[in-house]
Write an enzyme that holds these catalytic residues in place. Structure first.
Site, PDB file in Angstrom:
ATOM      1  N   CYS A  23      -6.366   4.320   2.439  1.00  0.00           N
ATOM      2  CA  CYS A  23      -6.046   3.067   1.752  1.00  0.00           C
ATOM      3  C   CYS A  23      -7.299   2.267   1.369  1.00  0.00           C
ATOM      4  CB  CYS A  23      -5.106   2.214   2.597  1.00  0.00           C
ATOM      5  SG  CYS A  23      -5.774   1.777   4.203  1.00  0.00           S
TER       6      CYS A  23
ATOM      7  N   GLN B  38       0.835  -1.201   0.000  1.00  0.00           N
ATOM      8  CA  GLN B  38       0.000   0.000   0.000  1.00  0.00           C
ATOM      9  C   GLN B  38       0.873   1.256   0.000  1.00  0.00           C
ATOM     10  OE1 GLN B  38      -3.595   0.344  -0.046  1.00  0.00           O
ATOM     11  NE2 GLN B  38      -2.812   2.362  -0.609  1.00  0.00           N
TER      12      GLN B  38
END
Length: 306
Positions: A259, A134
């Site tokens: 995210c 991420q």
């Protein structure tokens, strides 16, 4: 030859990380122009999921296919892992048939044990400790919109979770200042904080963290596996909601990231993903491009040396 693994941002040098995210930008451009680029033809990625997934699953599977390879989805329910086959044994067998493995799991020790027994690269698709893939996408997104993040100020608002730990590692590797605003008792892992030295500051007031920041990031207040704490967390974290007024305290050219999945009305205000300062959708798409660059970086050299 021992395989290169990617369990944490610390598994690469700062130079390698920058080259991977720059490569992500190039691969994105190739895809947008419809250029076929298949360096991983006939390569196979095994994907083990102990936690459910949207972005990680799609980005790795689509990414491998776009690079000319294939990906196999493995859930513990369908494999012997779910019936107690030791991780090390599974690693020996799987790595004899696959070209790389990605695992999304709970305990980080699952990854280290698999990596110790694997002949092929292992990628951390998320563990309770870290979410390094991420961060590659986040860093690529900042690079595309604002250039180098070196020397900039980043604010993390909310839980000191795996994402927060990975932001701490990013502060070390990409050389930025990180201010973390979290409730007492919800700080990130002290080992990560200690390693970062003066690059990381922990504060209690989100306003102090956000003031003048170039990037503001947050995540859900209750992560997978913590569902029974939801009510308690909602109460405790409510002052940590990121909304437009909070972002107004940041630098004029601030970017907001999340995210995903987002719980609108909890960690972010209902309208925040529609704010022009939010780049969450670019960030999500960049999981695909950054991970393609990572796969190319890890899997291709194995064949030059084979």
């Amino acid at each position: 030859m021992s395989a290169r693994h990617f369990l944490s941002l610390m598994d690469c040098t700062p130079e390698e990380l920058v080259s991977v995210i720059r490569r992500g930008v190039e691969l994105k451009d190739l895809r947008n122009r419809g250029v076929l680029f298949e360096p991983l033809k006939n390569r196979v990625l095994g994907m083990i999921f102990e936690k459910s997934s949207t972005r990680t699953r799609i980005s790795f599977e689509a990414g491998m296919i776009q690079l000319g390879g294939q990906a196999i989805f493995l859930s513990p329910r369908d494999t012997q892992l779910g019936r107690g086959e030791p991780i090390g044994d599974a690693a020996i067998v799987m790595s004899s048939m696959l070209d790389a493995v990605m695992i999304r799991t709970f305990s980080h020790s699952t990854l280290t044990e698999f990596a110790a027994n694997s002949r092929v690269p292992l990628i951390n698709g998320l563990s309770d400790d870290l979410h390094p893939c991420q961060l590659l996408a986040d860093m690529q997104t900042f690079l595309e919109h604002r250039g180098s993040i070196q020397g900039k100020t980043v604010a993390w608002i909310g839980d000191g979770n795996n994402m927060c730990n990975s932001y701490i590692e990013a502060a070390i590797q990409f050389d930025f200042q990180l201010r973390i605003a979290c409730p007492e008792g919800y700080e990130p892992n002290p080992e990560f904080v200690a390693r970062a030295g003066d690059r990381v500051t922990i504060v209690r007031d989100p306003k102090d963290a956000v003031r003048g920041a170039h990037l503001v990031s947050t995540d859900v207040w209750t992560s997978m596996g913590q569902e029974e704490e939801t009510a308690k967390r909602l109460k405790l974290f409510s002052p940590f909601q990121v909304n437009r007024a909070l972002l107004d305290l940041a630098a004029e050219d601030v970017l907001f990231m999340h995210c995903l999945p987002a719980h609108r009305g909890e960690e972010i205000s209902l309208d925040l993903l529609d704010d022009p300062r939010s780049v969450a959708w670019d960030q999500a798409e960049n999981r695909l491009h950054a991970q393609k660059a990572l796969l190319e970086f890890l899997v291709e050299p194995a064949y030059h040396h084979a």
